[in-house]
Motif scaffolding. Structure first.
Motif, PDB file in Angstrom:
ATOM      1  N   LEU A   1       3.354  13.749 -13.816  1.00  0.00           N
ATOM      2  CA  LEU A   1       2.376  13.762 -14.644  1.00  0.00           C
ATOM      3  C   LEU A   1       1.548  15.459 -14.878  1.00  0.00           C
ATOM      4  N   MET A   2       1.178  15.990 -13.818  1.00  0.00           N
ATOM      5  CA  MET A   2       0.905  17.338 -13.865  1.00  0.00           C
ATOM      6  C   MET A   2       1.795  18.304 -14.271  1.00  0.00           C
TER       7      MET A   2
ATOM      8  N   LEU B   1      -4.955   6.363 -11.700  1.00  0.00           N
ATOM      9  CA  LEU B   1      -4.965   6.387 -10.196  1.00  0.00           C
ATOM     10  C   LEU B   1      -3.831   7.644 -10.257  1.00  0.00           C
ATOM     11  N   CYS B   2      -2.854   7.611 -10.964  1.00  0.00           N
ATOM     12  CA  CYS B   2      -1.674   8.657 -10.723  1.00  0.00           C
ATOM     13  C   CYS B   2      -2.382   9.877 -11.216  1.00  0.00           C
TER      14      CYS B   2
ATOM     15  N   ILE C   1      -3.491  16.588  -6.029  1.00  0.00           N
ATOM     16  CA  ILE C   1      -2.381  17.373  -5.189  1.00  0.00           C
ATOM     17  C   ILE C   1      -2.355  18.785  -5.562  1.00  0.00           C
TER      18      ILE C   1
ATOM     19  N   SER D   1       0.959  -1.349  -0.001  1.00  0.00           N
ATOM     20  CA  SER D   1       0.018  -0.047  -0.092  1.00  0.00           C
ATOM     21  C   SER D   1       0.920   1.139  -0.006  1.00  0.00           C
TER      22      SER D   1
ATOM     23  N   ARG E   1      -5.207  -1.802  -3.522  1.00  0.00           N
ATOM     24  CA  ARG E   1      -4.145  -2.443  -3.164  1.00  0.00           C
ATOM     25  C   ARG E   1      -4.268  -3.726  -2.432  1.00  0.00           C
TER      26      ARG E   1
ATOM     27  N   PHE F   1      -5.049  11.323  -8.780  1.00  0.00           N
ATOM     28  CA  PHE F   1      -4.312  11.809  -7.469  1.00  0.00           C
ATOM     29  C   PHE F   1      -3.375  13.057  -7.681  1.00  0.00           C
ATOM     30  N   GLY F   2      -2.547  12.868  -8.702  1.00  0.00           N
ATOM     31  CA  GLY F   2      -1.938  13.970  -9.072  1.00  0.00           C
ATOM     32  C   GLY F   2      -2.466  15.274  -9.240  1.00  0.00           C
TER      33      GLY F   2
ATOM     34  N   LEU G   1       7.202  17.549  -1.806  1.00  0.00           N
ATOM     35  CA  LEU G   1       6.490  16.203  -1.463  1.00  0.00           C
ATOM     36  C   LEU G   1       6.603  14.907  -2.243  1.00  0.00           C
TER      37      LEU G   1
ATOM     38  N   VAL H   1       4.512   9.996  -9.571  1.00  0.00           N
ATOM     39  CA  VAL H   1       4.017   9.971 -10.715  1.00  0.00           C
ATOM     40  C   VAL H   1       3.141  11.054 -11.143  1.00  0.00           C
ATOM     41  N   GLY H   2       2.128  11.187 -10.056  1.00  0.00           N
ATOM     42  CA  GLY H   2       0.954  12.198 -10.109  1.00  0.00           C
ATOM     43  C   GLY H   2       1.620  13.534 -10.175  1.00  0.00           C
ATOM     44  N   ALA H   3       2.410  13.916  -9.590  1.00  0.00           N
ATOM     45  CA  ALA H   3       3.275  15.071  -9.435  1.00  0.00           C
ATOM     46  C   ALA H   3       3.808  15.346 -10.979  1.00  0.00           C
TER      47      ALA H   3
ATOM     48  N   ILE I   1       5.452   2.343 -14.781  1.00  0.00           N
ATOM     49  CA  ILE I   1       4.093   1.624 -14.232  1.00  0.00           C
ATOM     50  C   ILE I   1       3.903   0.588 -15.247  1.00  0.00           C
TER      51      ILE I   1
ATOM     52  N   ALA J   1       2.080   1.868  -3.479  1.00  0.00           N
ATOM     53  CA  ALA J   1       0.991   2.445  -4.320  1.00  0.00           C
ATOM     54  C   ALA J   1       0.844   4.027  -4.078  1.00  0.00           C
ATOM     55  N   ILE J   2       0.766   4.446  -2.769  1.00  0.00           N
ATOM     56  CA  ILE J   2       0.743   5.948  -2.411  1.00  0.00           C
ATOM     57  C   ILE J   2       1.765   6.742  -2.849  1.00  0.00           C
TER      58      ILE J   2
ATOM     59  N   PHE K   1      -7.041  21.819 -13.338  1.00  0.00           N
ATOM     60  CA  PHE K   1      -6.703  20.473 -12.939  1.00  0.00           C
ATOM     61  C   PHE K   1      -7.957  19.593 -12.418  1.00  0.00           C
TER      62      PHE K   1
ATOM     63  N   MET L   1       3.713   6.059  -5.386  1.00  0.00           N
ATOM     64  CA  MET L   1       3.630   6.136  -7.000  1.00  0.00           C
ATOM     65  C   MET L   1       2.583   7.183  -7.281  1.00  0.00           C
ATOM     66  N   ALA L   2       1.729   7.029  -6.783  1.00  0.00           N
ATOM     67  CA  ALA L   2       0.382   8.158  -6.999  1.00  0.00           C
ATOM     68  C   ALA L   2       1.247   9.477  -6.584  1.00  0.00           C
ATOM     69  N   ILE L   3       2.011   9.849  -5.671  1.00  0.00           N
ATOM     70  CA  ILE L   3       2.332  11.231  -5.332  1.00  0.00           C
ATOM     71  C   ILE L   3       3.388  11.436  -6.491  1.00  0.00           C
TER      72      ILE L   3
END
Lengths: 160, 165
Positions: free
Chosen positions: A42-43, B37-38, B45, A28, B156, B41-42, A66, A38-40, A147, A31-32, B67, A34-36
């Motif tokens: 990607l944006m 998911l990314c 953020i 878990s 997960r 969540f991104g 972060l 890759v999310g950051a 990913i 996964a979190i 966003f 990764m979300a932070i």
């Protein structure tokens, strides 16, 4: 090989594999993280590519603080997952590709950061020069590829 | 139709059959689910942390609003791929407590997003650059991040809580 087997039988390796909650907690966290990360990224990349130009790129200086925390979480949880099954991961092509893509992804984000530090690459309306856009595209490909490769580890190796 | 008949019908759909029988379908849907998911969540953020108060010296709340559709895109990707997983093995997912709790958190997350959209968004966008959001707006944004972290954790671990393997 000797080292990998020792790692597998070590207290940490055994805990990840056999404890009731160890694997769930580590997975878990991974996964979190990764979300932070890759999310950051990607944006950041879509902003460089021209999306939401009104938003200052300086916001990402803080978001990346972060993202580094996320990276730390995933380095630790990743090493723990590796310890649970060192032989399986070492010889998994998908795992090797994943690590290479993370390295390439990290380098691309670093290069992109340098590119946008240079004021010549920035237009007053928030747009970004083409060279930086190319780096952003590469970064997108590397991270989405990481990913994909990570997911494929489970399908290209035998369970446990 | 009762529960069992609905599940039987879902599993018999073309999507359900592809998910079970085509070797590429499950890993492809999983990969897309992770990418969604990314993306979700991104985007959260970028939006929620600003509403909570981070980065207010650099960005206005109105400038992070583009966003929100990105978050919705990530959610849509995960809704579609998630329906695929469910149609593949409805009987396995439905009795799984982690799955049910995940769905409940997603529902609450949706209501929370509606509250943001209908009650908070206009006021937040009207704030001067550098201004702080109200307590209620910050709470909605914080709740959003916590709920989706919960969703990620449950997603997960659910393969290990219901005999899906």
């Amino acid at each position: 090989m000797h080292f990998l087997l020792w790692l597998k039988d070590s207290a940490i390796g055994t805990w990840v594999r056999e404890s009731d909650y160890g694997y769930a907690i580590v997975l878990s966290s991974h996964a979190i993280g990764m979300a932070i990360i890759v999310g950051a990224v990607l944006m950041f990349d879509i902003r460089i590519l021209g999306f939401a130009r009104q938003m200052s790129l300086k916001w990402f200086d803080q978001i990346y603080t972060l993202a580094w925390v996320g990276f730390g979480v995933n380095a630790v949880s990743g090493v723990l997952l590796f310890c649970g099954n060192p032989v399986k991961f070492t010889f998994s092509t998908a795992f090797q590709i994943k690590l290479a893509l993370i390295l390439a992804g990290g380098i691309s984000v670093w290069v992109l950061g340098k590119q946008i530090e240079n004021p010549e690459n920035l237009a007053p309306d928030g747009a970004v020069r083409r060279a930086a856009k190319l780096t952003a595209m590469l970064s997108l490909l590397f991270w989405l590829g990481a990913i994909t490769a990570g997911r494929l580890i489970a399908y290209t190796t035998s369970p446990i | 139709m009762n529960e069992a008949e609905i599940f039987e019908w879902l599993a018999a759909t073309g999507l359900g059959q592809i998910m079970r029988n085509a070797g590429w379908a499950w890993p492809l849907f999983e990969t897309l689910h992770f990418i969604g998911l990314c993306t979700l969540f991104g985007a959260l953020i970028v939006v929620d942390l600003r509403v909570i108060g981070f980065g207010k010296e650099h960005v206005s709340i109105s400038s992070v609003m583009p966003f929100i559709p990105v978050a919705l895109f990530g959610f849509a990707l995960n809704l579609i791929t998630g329906i695929g997983f469910f149609c593949g093995y409805p009987d396995n997912y439905w009795p799984n407590w982690a799955f049910k709790l995940k769905m409940a958190l997603i529902l609450i997350g949706g209501i929370n997003a509606l509250v943001f959209e209908l009650l908070e968004r206009r006021q937040l966008c009207a704030l001067a650059p550098g201004a702080d959001a109200g307590v209620q707006g910050k709470m909605v944004a914080g709740t959003s991040l916590l709920l989706w972290i919960g969703v990620i954790i449950l997603g997960r671990i659910l393969p290990y809580t219901g005999g899906l393997g």
